[in-house]
Motif scaffolding. Structure first.
Motif, mmCIF file in Angstrom:
data_model
loop_
_atom_site.group_PDB
_atom_site.id
_atom_site.type_symbol
_atom_site.label_atom_id
_atom_site.label_comp_id
_atom_site.label_asym_id
_atom_site.label_seq_id
_atom_site.Cartn_x
_atom_site.Cartn_y
_atom_site.Cartn_z
ATOM 1 N N VAL A 195 0.846 -1.187 0.000
ATOM 2 C CA VAL A 195 0.000 0.000 0.000
ATOM 3 C C VAL A 195 0.885 1.242 0.000
ATOM 4 C CG1 VAL A 195 -1.817 1.282 1.189
ATOM 5 C CG2 VAL A 195 -1.790 -1.232 1.285
ATOM 6 N N ASP A 196 0.749 2.065 -1.004
ATOM 7 C CA ASP A 196 1.459 3.341 -1.049
ATOM 8 C C ASP A 196 0.500 4.417 -0.541
ATOM 9 O OD1 ASP A 196 2.926 5.608 -1.570
ATOM 10 O OD2 ASP A 196 3.605 4.946 -3.549
ATOM 11 N N GLN A 197 0.397 4.511 0.797
ATOM 12 C CA GLN A 197 -0.573 5.429 1.387
ATOM 13 C C GLN A 197 -0.248 6.880 1.061
ATOM 14 O OE1 GLN A 197 -3.351 4.152 3.120
ATOM 15 N NE2 GLN A 197 -4.013 6.242 2.685
ATOM 16 N N LYS A 198 1.018 7.208 0.974
ATOM 17 C CA LYS A 198 1.386 8.585 0.647
ATOM 18 C C LYS A 198 0.891 8.968 -0.754
ATOM 19 C CE LYS A 198 5.380 10.285 1.869
ATOM 20 N NZ LYS A 198 6.835 10.494 2.076
ATOM 21 N N LYS A 199 1.063 8.077 -1.702
ATOM 22 C CA LYS A 199 0.589 8.351 -3.052
ATOM 23 C C LYS A 199 -0.927 8.474 -3.084
ATOM 24 C CE LYS A 199 0.688 6.544 -7.790
ATOM 25 N NZ LYS A 199 1.231 5.485 -8.688
ATOM 26 N N LEU A 200 -1.603 7.583 -2.396
ATOM 27 C CA LEU A 200 -3.066 7.632 -2.356
ATOM 28 C C LEU A 200 -3.548 8.958 -1.778
ATOM 29 C CD1 LEU A 200 -3.813 4.006 -1.072
ATOM 30 C CD2 LEU A 200 -4.239 4.890 -3.378
ATOM 31 N N ASP A 201 -2.915 9.399 -0.701
ATOM 32 C CA ASP A 201 -3.329 10.655 -0.072
ATOM 33 C C ASP A 201 -3.010 11.856 -0.965
ATOM 34 O OD1 ASP A 201 -4.093 9.082 2.018
ATOM 35 O OD2 ASP A 201 -2.911 10.131 3.537
ATOM 36 N N ALA A 202 -1.849 11.807 -1.633
ATOM 37 C CA ALA A 202 -1.488 12.910 -2.518
ATOM 38 C C ALA A 202 -2.495 13.045 -3.659
ATOM 39 C CB ALA A 202 -0.078 12.686 -3.073
ATOM 40 N N LEU A 203 -2.872 11.922 -4.255
ATOM 41 C CA LEU A 203 -3.864 11.961 -5.328
ATOM 42 C C LEU A 203 -5.215 12.449 -4.811
ATOM 43 C CD1 LEU A 203 -2.998 8.673 -7.232
ATOM 44 C CD2 LEU A 203 -2.781 11.005 -8.107
ATOM 45 N N GLU A 204 -5.574 12.028 -3.610
ATOM 46 C CA GLU A 204 -6.835 12.488 -3.033
ATOM 47 C C GLU A 204 -6.827 14.008 -2.858
ATOM 48 O OE1 GLU A 204 -9.547 11.960 1.032
ATOM 49 O OE2 GLU A 204 -7.886 10.578 0.641
ATOM 50 N N MET A 205 -5.698 14.549 -2.414
ATOM 51 C CA MET A 205 -5.606 15.999 -2.241
ATOM 52 C C MET A 205 -5.723 16.728 -3.579
ATOM 53 S SD MET A 205 -2.446 18.374 -0.861
ATOM 54 C CE MET A 205 -1.871 18.833 -2.511
#
Length: 362
Positions: A195-205
């Motif tokens: 899980v690349d949580q940082k990438k997921l959060d960045a895309l969400e932002m």
């Protein structure tokens, strides 16, 4: 230039980011960058990645300055999540799971989001794994692959004891073997989808910013108190131009001009001010009023050897002797005394600037 600015580094590629939001993407944020961007009055500022440790980190006061000017500031994933958790009460918007982890107090350590990465020339590629990604992956392994919770907690403890620059999924598997995990536990860990949580959060932002045309952030009223330290930051560290990760700030340009202005504009009033030790911001203002700022800035960028991540170093004596030959100075003086002759009193900074800016006489 887009009227939305986003500071981005190893968390997400610029190609992926650009597909989510049309913005002007800058390298990871560092001290002085928010002031520089805020003075251009963008529609919004997004913070994903930021420098720390080797480079001074972005100040909280800078973000408050932008908010005070009515510019929405949004953060997620990495440095953005940290600052949003600290400043959401003042109007900064936080997005994503990592922000919520910090906001709730579940996470406290800054190094949960820290990674090492390549320079801008090859895309700020991450060279280690963020602990928040390992945390999210272990959570999935427990939920979907049958990894016991106690095992996941033991692995997290081992990861926390590992310096952030050495963290990786390979290291996690090695830790598992060292902890004596069973074959079934190791299989559950190996087969778990990472899980690349940082990438997921960045895309969400970025997607959130794209959906909110005005980025309507409810900014509470708060008194923005200018301090002498903040004013000094504005005077010295406002960014004028970027060379990859390297920045030409007001103070850097003034130092370059002190060193090499005699080759560019001998006799100029701005040069006399610089070499008399005038404030960096006053020197830049003088260059601007003379119509010479762009020329000096262009020359500084052409001569800049910095990668923005560490001081420029080399053979101090050799660079001193070369500079003295060019400038017509006596080479038997100390670096501090030589610096004073051109209005640069700090001997160490004088040497670093000589290494940073090469200049060949015509």
């Amino acid at each position: 230039m887009s009227d939305t600015v986003v500071f981005l580094g190893p968390t997400l590629s610029r190609q992926d980011a650009g597909r989510a939001l049309g913005a002007h993407f800058l390298p990871p944020v560092s001290q002085g960058d928010i002031i520089s961007v805020a003075n251009d009055r963008p529609r919004a500022i997004g913070i994903i990645d930021g420098y720390f440790q080797l480079v001074p980190a972005v100040w909280h006061k800078e973000i408050l300055y932008a908010l005070d000017k009515g510019i929405p500031v949004v953060g997620a994933a990495s440095m953005g999540a940290l600052r949003a958790a600290e400043l959401d009460a003042f109007g900064m918007v936080g997005v994503g799971r990592i922000y919520q982890w910090y906001r709730s107090g579940f996470l406290e350590a800054d190094d949960e989001v820290a990674v090492i990465h390549s320079p801008s020339e090859i895309g700020h590629r991450p060279l280690s794994e963020a602990m928040v990604n390992i945390r999210a992956t272990l959570e999935r392994a427990v939920r979907c692959n049958g990894l016991p919770t106690e095992t996941a907690l033991a692995l997290l403890e081992a990861c926390a004891a590992t310096p952030y620059w050495q963290r990786s999924f390979d290291r996690l598997l090695a830790d598992g073997k060292g902890l004596g995990l069973s074959d079934a536990e190791l299989t559950a860990l190996e087969r778990c989808e990472r899980v690349d949580q940082k990438k997921l959060d960045a895309l969400e932002m970025l997607e959130w910013m794209a959906r909110a045309p005005a980025v309507d952030a409810a900014t509470p009223e708060f008194p923005f108190n200018r301090t002498s330290k903040f004013d000094r930051l504005m005077d010295q560290d406002t960014c004028l131009a970027r060379n990859g990760d390297a920045r030409i700030t007001v103070s850097v340009l003034a130092d370059f001009y002190r060193l090499h202005g005699q080759h560019l504009f001998p006799g100029a009033k701005s040069l006399a001010l610089a070499r008399a030790g005038g404030r960096a911001s006053d020197v830049v203002d003088a260059l601007r009023s003379e119509g010479r700022l762009d020329a000096v800035l262009s020359e500084a960028m052409a001569r800049d050897r910095s990668d923005g991540l560490r001081p420029c170093e080399g053979d101090d004596q050799a660079v001193l002797e070369r500079y003295c030959r060019q400038a017509g100075l006596k080479p038997d003086q100390t670096a501090r005394d030589l610096g004073r002759t051109v209005g640069l009193d700090d001997g160490e900074r004088f040497i670093e600037r000589l290494h940073r800016f090469t200049f060949r006489s015509p």
